[in-house]
Design a protein around this motif. Sequence first.
Motif, PDB file in Angstrom:
ATOM      1  N   SER A  69     -67.403 -54.778  30.620  1.00 49.92           N
ATOM      2  CA  SER A  69     -67.631 -55.119  29.409  1.00 49.92           C
ATOM      3  C   SER A  69     -66.338 -55.397  28.517  1.00 49.92           C
ATOM      4  CB  SER A  69     -68.719 -54.520  28.488  1.00 49.92           C
ATOM      5  OG  SER A  69     -68.385 -53.147  28.557  1.00 49.92           O
ATOM      6  N   ARG A  70     -65.349 -54.690  28.963  1.00 50.10           N
ATOM      7  CA  ARG A  70     -64.060 -54.461  28.382  1.00 50.10           C
ATOM      8  C   ARG A  70     -62.942 -55.181  29.124  1.00 50.10           C
ATOM      9  NH1 ARG A  70     -62.914 -51.611  24.149  1.00 50.10           N
ATOM     10  NH2 ARG A  70     -61.188 -50.768  24.952  1.00 50.10           N
ATOM     11  N   VAL A  71     -63.092 -55.318  30.507  1.00 54.60           N
ATOM     12  CA  VAL A  71     -62.030 -55.799  31.242  1.00 54.60           C
ATOM     13  C   VAL A  71     -62.290 -56.879  32.088  1.00 54.60           C
ATOM     14  CG1 VAL A  71     -60.566 -55.494  33.314  1.00 54.60           C
ATOM     15  CG2 VAL A  71     -61.206 -53.545  31.873  1.00 54.60           C
ATOM     16  N   ALA A  72     -61.622 -58.114  32.072  1.00 52.43           N
ATOM     17  CA  ALA A  72     -61.824 -59.324  32.875  1.00 52.43           C
ATOM     18  C   ALA A  72     -60.443 -59.538  33.428  1.00 52.43           C
ATOM     19  CB  ALA A  72     -62.288 -60.522  31.684  1.00 52.43           C
ATOM     20  N   VAL A  73     -60.328 -60.403  34.488  1.00 52.24           N
ATOM     21  CA  VAL A  73     -59.377 -60.839  35.184  1.00 52.24           C
ATOM     22  C   VAL A  73     -59.155 -62.405  35.470  1.00 52.24           C
ATOM     23  CG1 VAL A  73     -59.038 -58.828  36.469  1.00 52.24           C
ATOM     24  CG2 VAL A  73     -60.463 -60.549  37.585  1.00 52.24           C
ATOM     25  N   SER A  74     -58.199 -63.049  35.568  1.00 53.04           N
ATOM     26  CA  SER A  74     -57.962 -64.570  35.542  1.00 53.04           C
ATOM     27  C   SER A  74     -56.980 -64.839  36.576  1.00 53.04           C
ATOM     28  CB  SER A  74     -57.842 -65.074  34.315  1.00 53.04           C
ATOM     29  OG  SER A  74     -57.631 -66.383  34.246  1.00 53.04           O
ATOM     30  N   GLU A  75     -56.997 -66.114  36.861  1.00 53.17           N
ATOM     31  CA  GLU A  75     -55.954 -66.693  37.740  1.00 53.17           C
ATOM     32  C   GLU A  75     -54.995 -66.909  36.715  1.00 53.17           C
ATOM     33  OE1 GLU A  75     -58.162 -69.973  39.089  1.00 53.17           O
ATOM     34  OE2 GLU A  75     -58.251 -70.823  37.085  1.00 53.17           O
ATOM     35  N   GLN A  76     -53.761 -67.670  37.077  1.00 54.99           N
ATOM     36  CA  GLN A  76     -52.673 -67.897  36.294  1.00 54.99           C
ATOM     37  C   GLN A  76     -53.158 -68.642  34.936  1.00 54.99           C
ATOM     38  OE1 GLN A  76     -49.265 -67.541  36.399  1.00 54.99           O
ATOM     39  NE2 GLN A  76     -49.219 -68.050  34.348  1.00 54.99           N
ATOM     40  N   VAL A  77     -52.787 -68.264  33.681  1.00 53.58           N
ATOM     41  CA  VAL A  77     -53.203 -68.897  32.392  1.00 53.58           C
ATOM     42  C   VAL A  77     -51.946 -69.511  32.073  1.00 53.58           C
ATOM     43  CG1 VAL A  77     -55.098 -67.105  31.895  1.00 53.58           C
ATOM     44  CG2 VAL A  77     -52.876 -66.871  31.021  1.00 53.58           C
ATOM     45  N   GLY A  78     -52.152 -70.507  31.244  1.00 58.27           N
ATOM     46  CA  GLY A  78     -51.043 -71.312  30.713  1.00 58.27           C
ATOM     47  C   GLY A  78     -50.621 -70.736  29.043  1.00 58.27           C
ATOM     48  N   ILE A  79     -49.720 -71.179  28.821  1.00 60.65           N
ATOM     49  CA  ILE A  79     -49.428 -70.641  27.218  1.00 60.65           C
ATOM     50  C   ILE A  79     -50.231 -71.304  26.357  1.00 60.65           C
ATOM     51  CG2 ILE A  79     -47.625 -70.897  25.305  1.00 60.65           C
ATOM     52  CD1 ILE A  79     -46.741 -68.962  27.459  1.00 60.65           C
ATOM     53  N   ALA A  80     -50.747 -72.720  26.566  1.00 61.87           N
ATOM     54  CA  ALA A  80     -51.602 -73.230  25.682  1.00 61.87           C
ATOM     55  C   ALA A  80     -53.002 -72.538  25.896  1.00 61.87           C
ATOM     56  CB  ALA A  80     -52.005 -74.749  26.365  1.00 61.87           C
ATOM     57  N   ASP A  81     -53.462 -71.822  26.975  1.00 62.48           N
ATOM     58  CA  ASP A  81     -54.653 -70.812  27.019  1.00 62.48           C
ATOM     59  C   ASP A  81     -54.741 -69.767  26.274  1.00 62.48           C
ATOM     60  OD1 ASP A  81     -55.553 -72.580  29.041  1.00 62.48           O
ATOM     61  OD2 ASP A  81     -54.389 -71.532  30.529  1.00 62.48           O
ATOM     62  N   VAL A  82     -53.413 -69.470  25.585  1.00 60.48           N
ATOM     63  CA  VAL A  82     -53.579 -68.042  24.735  1.00 60.48           C
ATOM     64  C   VAL A  82     -54.550 -68.125  23.779  1.00 60.48           C
ATOM     65  CG1 VAL A  82     -52.125 -66.229  23.684  1.00 60.48           C
ATOM     66  CG2 VAL A  82     -51.372 -67.293  25.841  1.00 60.48           C
ATOM     67  N   PRO A  83     -54.187 -69.314  22.845  1.00 56.13           N
ATOM     68  CA  PRO A  83     -55.402 -69.363  21.526  1.00 56.13           C
ATOM     69  C   PRO A  83     -56.780 -68.902  21.887  1.00 56.13           C
ATOM     70  CG  PRO A  83     -53.472 -70.986  21.319  1.00 56.13           C
ATOM     71  CD  PRO A  83     -53.352 -70.433  22.734  1.00 56.13           C
ATOM     72  N   ALA A  84     -57.150 -69.798  23.149  1.00 56.39           N
ATOM     73  CA  ALA A  84     -58.528 -69.678  23.651  1.00 56.39           C
ATOM     74  C   ALA A  84     -58.946 -68.233  23.987  1.00 56.39           C
ATOM     75  CB  ALA A  84     -58.715 -70.724  24.675  1.00 56.39           C
ATOM     76  N   ILE A  85     -57.668 -67.532  24.524  1.00 62.81           N
ATOM     77  CA  ILE A  85     -58.098 -66.124  24.843  1.00 62.81           C
ATOM     78  C   ILE A  85     -58.290 -65.129  23.786  1.00 62.81           C
ATOM     79  CG2 ILE A  85     -56.847 -64.328  25.961  1.00 62.81           C
ATOM     80  CD1 ILE A  85     -55.567 -66.347  28.132  1.00 62.81           C
ATOM     81  N   ALA A  86     -57.501 -65.450  22.656  1.00 60.47           N
ATOM     82  CA  ALA A  86     -57.436 -64.631  21.449  1.00 60.47           C
ATOM     83  C   ALA A  86     -58.976 -65.038  21.051  1.00 60.47           C
ATOM     84  CB  ALA A  86     -56.532 -64.942  20.567  1.00 60.47           C
ATOM     85  N   ALA A  87     -59.333 -66.369  20.914  1.00 63.93           N
ATOM     86  CA  ALA A  87     -60.940 -66.835  20.369  1.00 63.93           C
ATOM     87  C   ALA A  87     -61.760 -66.219  21.023  1.00 63.93           C
ATOM     88  CB  ALA A  87     -60.671 -68.159  20.135  1.00 63.93           C
ATOM     89  N   ALA A  88     -61.694 -65.809  22.331  1.00 66.14           N
ATOM     90  CA  ALA A  88     -62.708 -65.427  23.113  1.00 66.14           C
ATOM     91  C   ALA A  88     -62.996 -63.954  22.924  1.00 66.14           C
ATOM     92  CB  ALA A  88     -62.461 -65.774  24.548  1.00 66.14           C
TER      93      ALA A  88
END
Length: 133
Positions: free
Chosen positions: A8-27
């Motif tokens: 519930s506190r940790v997730a992993v991902s393949e390579q993310v892009g700079i454009a993905d960072v706002p969506a990561i924060a929004a999630a």
Amino acid sequence: MKIVEVTSRVAVSEQVGIADVPAIAAAGFKVLINNRPDGEAPGQPTSAEFAAAAAENGLQYVYYPVTGMNFPGPDLPGLAAAFDNAEGPVLAFCRSGTRSINLWLATRSAEDLPVALQRARSLGYDLSFIGQQ
């Protein structure tokens, strides 16, 4: 971007892009951990670019680059603190998510490791970095 919830506190991902960072924060993620060395692949964003994007989006950024040659890296206690003591959910990424989940496993206590291994296996990751199949 494929985000895989490990806990519930940790997730992993393949390579993310700079454009993905706002969506990561929004999630709802609060910490972004980059386990990929700069220059590992052509066109890959740099750690400095991720640090700037993370700061712009209110994320704590941790750069902990590892490869098969230097796994598990120089500061497992520090990495464990990033995973465990963050003020909110953590997203760790690398090329495929494999290094990141293996690093999370490497930071687990002996007591917590069996359950963590079971969870990682259930997600289908290669666990050979930490000597588990």
